[in-house]
Scaffold this active site. Structure first.
Site, PDB file in Angstrom:
ATOM      1  N   TYR A   1      18.325  -6.114  25.375  1.00 14.03           N
ATOM      2  CA  TYR A   1      17.812  -4.835  25.904  1.00 14.03           C
ATOM      3  C   TYR A   1      16.310  -4.713  25.632  1.00 14.03           C
ATOM      4  CZ  TYR A   1      16.540   0.062  25.926  1.00 14.03           C
ATOM      5  OH  TYR A   1      15.863   1.242  26.137  1.00 14.03           O
TER       6      TYR A   1
ATOM      7  N   ARG B   1      25.363  -1.886  11.020  1.00 19.22           N
ATOM      8  CA  ARG B   1      25.511  -2.274  12.435  1.00 19.22           C
ATOM      9  C   ARG B   1      24.486  -3.368  12.711  1.00 19.22           C
ATOM     10  NH1 ARG B   1      24.478   2.352  16.937  1.00 19.22           N
ATOM     11  NH2 ARG B   1      22.358   2.082  16.186  1.00 19.22           N
TER      12      ARG B   1
ATOM     13  N   ASP C   1      20.298  -3.219  13.355  1.00 23.44           N
ATOM     14  CA  ASP C   1      19.638  -1.976  12.927  1.00 23.44           C
ATOM     15  C   ASP C   1      18.521  -2.271  11.926  1.00 23.44           C
ATOM     16  OD1 ASP C   1      20.689   0.182  14.297  1.00 23.44           O
ATOM     17  OD2 ASP C   1      22.332   0.526  12.879  1.00 23.44           O
TER      18      ASP C   1
HETATM   19  N1  UDP Z   1      24.520   5.573  13.359  1.00 17.90           N
HETATM   20  C1  UDP Z   1      25.596   5.639  12.498  1.00 17.90           C
HETATM   21  N2  UDP Z   1      26.841   5.827  13.031  1.00 17.90           N
HETATM   22  C2  UDP Z   1      27.064   5.964  14.362  1.00 17.90           C
HETATM   23  C3  UDP Z   1      25.951   5.903  15.248  1.00 17.90           C
HETATM   24  C4  UDP Z   1      24.684   5.701  14.714  1.00 17.90           C
HETATM   25  O1  UDP Z   1      25.445   5.508  11.273  1.00 17.90           O
HETATM   26  O2  UDP Z   1      28.219   6.104  14.773  1.00 17.90           O
HETATM   27  C5  UDP Z   1      23.167   5.355  12.816  1.00 17.90           C
HETATM   28  C6  UDP Z   1      22.559   4.059  13.308  1.00 17.90           C
HETATM   29  O3  UDP Z   1      22.926   2.992  12.457  1.00 17.90           O
HETATM   30  C7  UDP Z   1      21.061   4.387  13.238  1.00 17.90           C
HETATM   31  C8  UDP Z   1      20.998   5.889  13.505  1.00 17.90           C
HETATM   32  O4  UDP Z   1      22.327   6.380  13.283  1.00 17.90           O
HETATM   33  O5  UDP Z   1      20.565   4.147  11.947  1.00 17.90           O
HETATM   34  C9  UDP Z   1      20.610   6.215  14.924  1.00 17.90           C
HETATM   35  O6  UDP Z   1      21.410   5.430  15.790  1.00 17.90           O
HETATM   36  P1  UDP Z   1      21.462   5.660  17.363  1.00 17.90           P
HETATM   37  O7  UDP Z   1      22.496   4.723  17.903  1.00 17.90           O
HETATM   38  O8  UDP Z   1      21.615   7.108  17.647  1.00 17.90           O
HETATM   39  O9  UDP Z   1      20.012   5.249  17.851  1.00 17.90           O
HETATM   40  P2  UDP Z   1      19.167   3.881  17.650  1.00 17.90           P
HETATM   41  O10 UDP Z   1      18.372   4.081  16.392  1.00 17.90           O
HETATM   42  O11 UDP Z   1      20.141   2.749  17.577  1.00 17.90           O
HETATM   43  O12 UDP Z   1      18.298   3.849  18.857  1.00 17.90           O
END
Ligand code: UDP
Length: 319
Positions: free
Chosen positions: A139, A279, A282
């Site tokens: 992406y 995840r 991250d």
């Molecule tokens: N996150 C989490 N649990 C979830 C979804 C997201 O702990 O079910 C955490 C994720 O690891 C990141 C933050 O929340 O640190 C924001 O994630 P999101 O997917 O909203 O946005 P990204 O930072 O990936 O663009």
């Protein structure tokens, strides 16, 4: 007043930006294939259902257009890791088709949806706009590739563009009926709400990061402030401004637990949660340095405090 084509204008950020552009008196047409966007996000008279890859059809829509605001793309990092070809084809291939149609019609202004994901795991926090590209997902690579093409198109086609690198878009415009409706949902704030509603615990992805509470830190930006950054970018291009690329964030980060506690305070409800493994992909901390955007486009965030973000998103969730 300008005539503007908004690609991906049936999606979350695109639909809200389209309403901001209309409110400024611009004449807006939305091009969206509705593969991920929603028909109900666009008034029918403004919507054209078209695939980005359909260059000929796009070219007819571009006749007389002054500028394009280009959102249409797939955006799920995890999905892109599983299906990179789909992302290269849809995001890069689709955008190439758009560029071809724009060149045919002599359309030479573009505002482009980019992402903090172009930086991968950056060395410097807050991240300056001139940090090197090092995407860690297909992406992020698609957006980096398009930004690189834009630099060449500036030189060889006279295409003036502003790339806006979004940090964590969130919040909603509940009075306009517009907000986040991704399926499957992967974003933190809607998933916190879902956990409240269903009682099914949200997984917090890792509490052993090198941050004060061990959870990841992100720069959350209200979608309305993001939309205004597009309006400012367009004004800049319409008045003959040069090409550029800017981070769009607040410069302040919040941890996952801090966001969860803010959700509990604002909704008055407990969020059931479990701590899960990290995840993949991250970064520990992603916070924008947006000083160049503020200076160049006189933009500043107005609604990106956590209280406003969560209140607006909660109102939309309960609409
Ligand atoms: N996150 C989490 N649990 C979830 C979804 C997201 O702990 O079910 C955490 C994720 O690891 C990141 C933050 O929340 O640190 C924001 O994630 P999101 O997917 O909203 O946005 P990204 O930072 O990936 O663009």
């Amino acid at each position: 007043m300008a005539k503007i084509l908004v690609t991906g204008g049936a999606g979350y950020i695109g639909s809200i930006t389209a309403t901001h552009l209309v409110a400024r008196g611009h004449e807006v047409t939305v091009a969206d294939d509705l593969s991920r966007g929603h028909r109900h996000n666009v008034p029918p008279e403004r919507l054209r259902v078209v695939r980005l890859q359909d260059t000929a059809e796009l070219a007819t829509l571009l006749s007389g257009v002054d500028a394009v605001v280009h959102f249409a793309a797939y955006i799920a990092v995890g999905e892109s890791a599983r299906e990179p070809e789909l992302y290269f084809s849809n995001n890069v291939g689709g955008t190439l088709s758009l560029f071809t149609a724009m060149a045919k019609n002599g359309v030479r202004r573009l505002v482009f949806s980019s992402t903090a994901a172009v930086y991968g795991n950056p060395q410097t926090i807050p991240i300056p706009d001139d940090a090197p590209f090092d995407p860690v997902s297909p992406y992020g690579e698609t957006k980096a590739a398009i930004e690189r093409m834009l630099r060449q198109l500036d030189q060889f086609r006279g295409l003036r563009s502003i790339a806006l690198r979004y940090f964590n878009a969130c919040g909603a415009e509940p009075w306009a009926g517009l907000g986040e409706e991704h399926e499957p949902e992967t974003h933190l704030i809607p998933l916190l709400f879902r956990a409240i509603k269903t009682g099914e615990p949200i997984k917090i992805f890792g509490d052993d990061y090198p941050t004060p509470d061990g959870t990841c830190i992100r720069d959350y930006i209200h979608v309305s402030d993001l939309a205004e950054a597009h309006v400012a970018a367009l004004d800049h291009l319409m008045s003959g401004g040069c090409s550029g690329a800017f981070n769009v964030g607040t410069g302040s980060g919040h941890s996952v637990l801090a966001v969860m506690h803010a959700v509990e305070r604002i909704t008055g409800k407990k969020v059931p949660f479990t701590i899960a493994p990290r995840r993949e992909g991250d970064a520990a901390e992603l916070v924008a340095d947006s000083t160049r955007l503020r200076a160049a486009l006189q933009w500043e965030p107005r609604r990106s405090d956590l209280v406003t973000i969560i209140r607006d998103a909660w109102d939309f969730f309960n609409r």
